[in-house]
Design an enzyme around this catalytic site. Structure first.
Site, PDB file in Angstrom:
ATOM      1  N   ASP A 144      81.621  52.508 -36.214  1.00 52.19           N
ATOM      2  CA  ASP A 144      81.846  53.932 -36.259  1.00 52.19           C
ATOM      3  C   ASP A 144      81.560  55.038 -35.321  1.00 52.19           C
ATOM      4  O   ASP A 144      80.347  54.915 -34.811  1.00 52.19           O
ATOM      5  CB  ASP A 144      81.498  54.506 -37.627  1.00 52.19           C
ATOM      6  CG  ASP A 144      81.744  55.728 -37.885  1.00 52.19           C
ATOM      7  OD1 ASP A 144      81.836  56.506 -37.215  1.00 52.19           O
ATOM      8  OD2 ASP A 144      81.884  55.941 -39.271  1.00 52.19           O
ATOM      9  N   ALA A 196      92.302  61.753 -26.745  1.00 49.91           N
ATOM     10  CA  ALA A 196      93.291  61.790 -27.466  1.00 49.91           C
ATOM     11  C   ALA A 196      93.375  63.281 -28.346  1.00 49.91           C
ATOM     12  O   ALA A 196      93.064  63.120 -29.318  1.00 49.91           O
ATOM     13  CB  ALA A 196      93.881  60.825 -28.313  1.00 49.91           C
ATOM     14  N   TYR A 209      90.676  68.678 -39.103  1.00 44.18           N
ATOM     15  CA  TYR A 209      91.243  68.015 -38.123  1.00 44.18           C
ATOM     16  C   TYR A 209      91.535  68.862 -36.851  1.00 44.18           C
ATOM     17  O   TYR A 209      91.094  68.526 -35.571  1.00 44.18           O
ATOM     18  CB  TYR A 209      92.662  67.284 -38.452  1.00 44.18           C
ATOM     19  CG  TYR A 209      93.434  66.562 -37.388  1.00 44.18           C
ATOM     20  CD1 TYR A 209      93.082  65.379 -37.241  1.00 44.18           C
ATOM     21  CD2 TYR A 209      94.563  67.021 -36.693  1.00 44.18           C
ATOM     22  CE1 TYR A 209      93.783  64.588 -36.223  1.00 44.18           C
ATOM     23  CE2 TYR A 209      95.218  66.355 -35.999  1.00 44.18           C
ATOM     24  CZ  TYR A 209      95.045  64.929 -35.474  1.00 44.18           C
ATOM     25  OH  TYR A 209      95.589  64.285 -34.943  1.00 44.18           O
ATOM     26  N   ASP A 269      86.710  49.905 -33.826  1.00 38.81           N
ATOM     27  CA  ASP A 269      87.275  50.510 -34.792  1.00 38.81           C
ATOM     28  C   ASP A 269      86.634  50.399 -36.157  1.00 38.81           C
ATOM     29  O   ASP A 269      86.100  49.364 -36.176  1.00 38.81           O
ATOM     30  CB  ASP A 269      88.907  49.997 -34.983  1.00 38.81           C
ATOM     31  CG  ASP A 269      89.939  50.770 -35.579  1.00 38.81           C
ATOM     32  OD1 ASP A 269      89.464  51.259 -36.987  1.00 38.81           O
ATOM     33  OD2 ASP A 269      90.702  51.508 -34.993  1.00 38.81           O
ATOM     34  N   PHE A 293      97.532  52.831 -34.929  1.00 47.49           N
ATOM     35  CA  PHE A 293      98.813  52.698 -34.431  1.00 47.49           C
ATOM     36  C   PHE A 293      99.031  53.029 -32.952  1.00 47.49           C
ATOM     37  O   PHE A 293      99.321  52.021 -32.321  1.00 47.49           O
ATOM     38  CB  PHE A 293      99.726  53.858 -35.184  1.00 47.49           C
ATOM     39  CG  PHE A 293     100.994  54.180 -34.515  1.00 47.49           C
ATOM     40  CD1 PHE A 293     102.015  53.327 -34.346  1.00 47.49           C
ATOM     41  CD2 PHE A 293     101.318  55.686 -34.358  1.00 47.49           C
ATOM     42  CE1 PHE A 293     103.129  53.838 -33.771  1.00 47.49           C
ATOM     43  CE2 PHE A 293     102.391  56.029 -33.913  1.00 47.49           C
ATOM     44  CZ  PHE A 293     103.442  55.244 -33.424  1.00 47.49           C
ATOM     45  N   PHE A 337      89.357  52.564 -40.752  1.00 49.23           N
ATOM     46  CA  PHE A 337      89.598  53.597 -41.836  1.00 49.23           C
ATOM     47  C   PHE A 337      91.129  53.389 -41.872  1.00 49.23           C
ATOM     48  O   PHE A 337      91.479  53.279 -43.136  1.00 49.23           O
ATOM     49  CB  PHE A 337      88.967  54.800 -41.517  1.00 49.23           C
ATOM     50  CG  PHE A 337      89.530  55.852 -42.409  1.00 49.23           C
ATOM     51  CD1 PHE A 337      89.246  55.609 -43.864  1.00 49.23           C
ATOM     52  CD2 PHE A 337      89.771  57.157 -42.052  1.00 49.23           C
ATOM     53  CE1 PHE A 337      89.791  56.694 -44.614  1.00 49.23           C
ATOM     54  CE2 PHE A 337      90.192  58.118 -42.889  1.00 49.23           C
ATOM     55  CZ  PHE A 337      90.115  58.025 -44.197  1.00 49.23           C
ATOM     56  N   HIS A 396     101.257  52.271 -40.216  1.00 46.83           N
ATOM     57  CA  HIS A 396     101.176  51.863 -41.469  1.00 46.83           C
ATOM     58  C   HIS A 396     102.252  52.513 -42.397  1.00 46.83           C
ATOM     59  O   HIS A 396     102.687  53.576 -42.579  1.00 46.83           O
ATOM     60  CB  HIS A 396      99.680  52.458 -41.850  1.00 46.83           C
ATOM     61  CG  HIS A 396      99.383  51.630 -43.003  1.00 46.83           C
ATOM     62  ND1 HIS A 396      99.874  51.604 -44.316  1.00 46.83           N
ATOM     63  CD2 HIS A 396      98.481  50.434 -43.238  1.00 46.83           C
ATOM     64  CE1 HIS A 396      99.330  50.748 -45.049  1.00 46.83           C
ATOM     65  NE2 HIS A 396      98.563  49.861 -44.266  1.00 46.83           N
TER      66      HIS A 396
HETATM   67  P1  NAD Z   1      95.850  56.055 -36.773  1.00 48.15           P
HETATM   68  O1  NAD Z   1      95.217  56.569 -38.006  1.00 48.15           O
HETATM   69  O2  NAD Z   1      96.912  55.111 -36.844  1.00 48.15           O
HETATM   70  O3  NAD Z   1      94.587  55.397 -35.970  1.00 48.15           O
HETATM   71  C1  NAD Z   1      93.501  56.095 -35.660  1.00 48.15           C
HETATM   72  C2  NAD Z   1      92.252  54.843 -35.561  1.00 48.15           C
HETATM   73  O4  NAD Z   1      90.973  55.293 -35.449  1.00 48.15           O
HETATM   74  C3  NAD Z   1      92.353  54.074 -36.860  1.00 48.15           C
HETATM   75  O5  NAD Z   1      92.382  52.650 -36.288  1.00 48.15           O
HETATM   76  C4  NAD Z   1      91.041  54.273 -37.553  1.00 48.15           C
HETATM   77  O6  NAD Z   1      90.508  53.096 -38.313  1.00 48.15           O
HETATM   78  C5  NAD Z   1      89.977  54.469 -36.358  1.00 48.15           C
HETATM   79  N1  NAD Z   1      88.854  55.346 -36.880  1.00 48.15           N
HETATM   80  C6  NAD Z   1      89.030  56.682 -37.600  1.00 48.15           C
HETATM   81  N2  NAD Z   1      87.929  57.100 -37.581  1.00 48.15           N
HETATM   82  C7  NAD Z   1      87.061  56.444 -36.857  1.00 48.15           C
HETATM   83  C8  NAD Z   1      85.697  56.275 -36.537  1.00 48.15           C
HETATM   84  N3  NAD Z   1      84.879  57.181 -37.155  1.00 48.15           N
HETATM   85  N4  NAD Z   1      84.942  55.222 -35.883  1.00 48.15           N
HETATM   86  C9  NAD Z   1      86.104  54.290 -35.262  1.00 48.15           C
HETATM   87  N5  NAD Z   1      87.192  54.492 -35.535  1.00 48.15           N
HETATM   88  C10 NAD Z   1      87.807  55.139 -36.508  1.00 48.15           C
HETATM   89  O7  NAD Z   1      96.321  57.410 -35.914  1.00 48.15           O
HETATM   90  P2  NAD Z   1      97.139  57.130 -34.550  1.00 48.15           P
HETATM   91  O8  NAD Z   1      98.543  57.825 -34.495  1.00 48.15           O
HETATM   92  O9  NAD Z   1      97.012  55.952 -33.841  1.00 48.15           O
HETATM   93  O10 NAD Z   1      96.209  58.415 -33.598  1.00 48.15           O
HETATM   94  C11 NAD Z   1      95.495  57.634 -32.618  1.00 48.15           C
HETATM   95  C12 NAD Z   1      94.842  59.191 -32.121  1.00 48.15           C
HETATM   96  O11 NAD Z   1      95.759  60.052 -31.487  1.00 48.15           O
HETATM   97  C13 NAD Z   1      94.154  60.052 -32.957  1.00 48.15           C
HETATM   98  O12 NAD Z   1      93.225  60.528 -32.244  1.00 48.15           O
HETATM   99  C14 NAD Z   1      94.905  61.146 -33.225  1.00 48.15           C
HETATM  100  O13 NAD Z   1      94.666  62.319 -33.738  1.00 48.15           O
HETATM  101  C15 NAD Z   1      95.821  61.059 -31.860  1.00 48.15           C
HETATM  102  N6  NAD Z   1      97.066  61.693 -32.296  1.00 48.15           N
HETATM  103  C16 NAD Z   1      98.145  60.948 -32.753  1.00 48.15           C
HETATM  104  C17 NAD Z   1      99.485  61.562 -33.107  1.00 48.15           C
HETATM  105  C18 NAD Z   1     100.588  60.728 -33.546  1.00 48.15           C
HETATM  106  O14 NAD Z   1     101.585  61.408 -33.818  1.00 48.15           O
HETATM  107  N7  NAD Z   1     100.415  59.416 -33.651  1.00 48.15           N
HETATM  108  C19 NAD Z   1      99.624  62.990 -32.693  1.00 48.15           C
HETATM  109  C20 NAD Z   1      98.522  63.814 -32.205  1.00 48.15           C
HETATM  110  C21 NAD Z   1      97.272  63.253 -31.959  1.00 48.15           C
END
Ligand code: NAD
Ligand code: UDP
Ligand code: UDP
Length: 318
Positions: free
Chosen positions: A57, A113, A144, A32, A12, A35, A180
């Site tokens: 990964d 992040a 987490y 990416d 996202f 996952f 998603h």
């Molecule tokens: P998301 O789940 O949509 O995106 C995470 C991405 O990381 C996905 O595309 C997933 O396939 C990929 N991924 C997961 N494990 C992996 C691995 N081992 N190797 C390679 N790729 C991997 O989540 P998001 O909301 O886009 O969050 C992105 C980052 O921001 C994350 O680190 C999350 O912890 C952080 N974050 C997001 C929020 C929020 O509100 N959206 C809040 C706090 C922190």
């Protein structure tokens, strides 16, 4: 123009970031393992000469040559990060080690992040960066929360020990297009349920609070932090400080979508934080950043996005 690595770039936030960086003319490498991310989020970038996607990964080493690294790889929704909690901790901790090792070798600047979850179920409200948090180390959210806390530790130790240029960003709940539909987070759940006129699932009594930031504001803050002077390491909160209960969020979604959904109440998940609201004074003073998009405007854009996604038949499974 810089060579920029975005881990989690098909997720996202990552896909919005890739889009901004590609538009700015940078050479962007999206890494990416898909996952929780989707190729659909980045398919419009694949024909751009300054964009490349790689399935990888981050728990495994990665040898590439870049100037900057945005480390976003990690599932963010509780249902997804709790599905394989060991992999979640590995992704945060081993992923951070690999990205820091890469940054050290190629002398790249690296942004982590991180998350408001490092504050756990906070007793200090709103949360300033100086608050150390209140986190259960052995609960369902710990993979987490503690993974992200350990990643922050690694970032500061690599900074002290190896003089890596680090940026630690504590992201508060963010929402917007490209979440998603089955992500499980509250904004996407409520909007999808409202559009389908299905019951809105309130966990607990709905009095718990969150503060929701629209994705465009968040990405602007992220890029400003990355581009800030080297002495600014963070941690720095980025989020929208306007706080809502989950009942208020549900009624706003119902109003904006014109839905007939009823509310149903489900058990509150374990260790679910009761309140969360960022203190953003540091972001204002060091980055000259504050969010511009308030909840109703951001929700309206997100509802319009989900209407399109749901109308285009079933969203392809991951
Ligand atoms: P998301 O789940 O949509 O995106 C995470 C991405 O990381 C996905 O595309 C997933 O396939 C990929 N991924 C997961 N494990 C992996 C691995 N081992 N190797 C390679 N790729 C991997 O989540 P998001 O909301 O886009 O969050 C992105 C980052 O921001 C994350 O680190 C999350 O912890 C952080 N974050 C997001 C929020 C929020 O509100 N959206 C809040 C706090 C922190
Ligand atoms: N690493 C990587 N890409 C690189 C350089 C290092 O993925 O370009 C990984 C490497 O596999 C190592 C980790 O980053 O496990 C940490 O690297 P560092 O140099 O800090 O530690 P060391 O290699 O001495 O264990
Ligand atoms: N929540 C809810 N209904 C849902 C999904 C979540 O009431 O369908 C609640 C959840 O219990 C939490 C808040 O909404 O109190 C935010 O949940 P989310 O998973 O989006 O983020 P986080 O808890 O990680 O902040």
């Amino acid at each position: 123009m810089k060579k920029i690595l975005v881990t989690g770039g098909a997720g996202f936030l990552g896909s919005h970031l890739c889009e901004r960086l590609v538009e700015a003319g940078h050479d962007v490498l999206c890494v990416d393992n898909y996952f929780t991310g989707s190729k659909l989020n980045i398919e419009h970038l694949l024909n751009r000469p300054n964009f490349e996607a790689m399935r990888h990964d981050v728990t495994f080493p990665l040898y590439v040559e870049v100037d900057q690294i945005y480390n976003l790889a990690c599932p963010a929704s509780p249902i997804h990060y709790q599905w394989d909690p060991v992999q979640t901790t590995k992704t945060s901790v081993q992923g951070a080690i690999n990205m820091l090792g890469l940054a050290k070798r190629v002398k790249a600047r690296v942004l982590q992040a991180s998350t408001s979850e490092v504050y756990g179920d906070p007793e200090v409200h709103p949360q300033p960066e100086s608050y150390w948090g209140r986190v259960n180390p052995i609960g369902f959210r710990s993979c987490y929360d503690e993974g992200k806390r350990c990643a922050e530790t690694l970032f500061f130790d690599y900074w002290r020990q190896h003089q890596i240029e680090i940026k630690v960003m504590r992201i508060f709940n963010t929402y917007g297009p490209k979440m998603h539909p089955n992500d499980g987070r509250v904004v996407s759940n409520f909007i999808v349920q409202a559009i389908k006129n299905e019951p809105i699932t309130i966990y607990g009594n709905g009095s718990q609070t969150r503060s929701f930031c629209y994705v465009d504001d968040l990405i602007e803050g992220m890029i400003r932090l990355m581009e800030s002077p080297a002495e600014i390491t963070g941690p720095i909160n980025i989020g929208n400080p306007t706080e809502f209960t989950m009942l208020e969020l549900a009624s706003t979604v119902l109003k904006l979508s014109g839905s007939k959904s009823e509310l149903i109440f489900k058990p509150l998940p374990e260790d679910d934080p009761k309140q969360r609201k960022p203190d953003i004074d540091l972001a204002k003073s060091t980055l000259n950043w504050a969010p511009n998009i308030q909840l109703e405007e951001g929700l309206s854009k997100t509802i319009a996005h989900f209407r399109k996604v749901l109308a285009a038949s079933n969203h392809p499974a991951q």
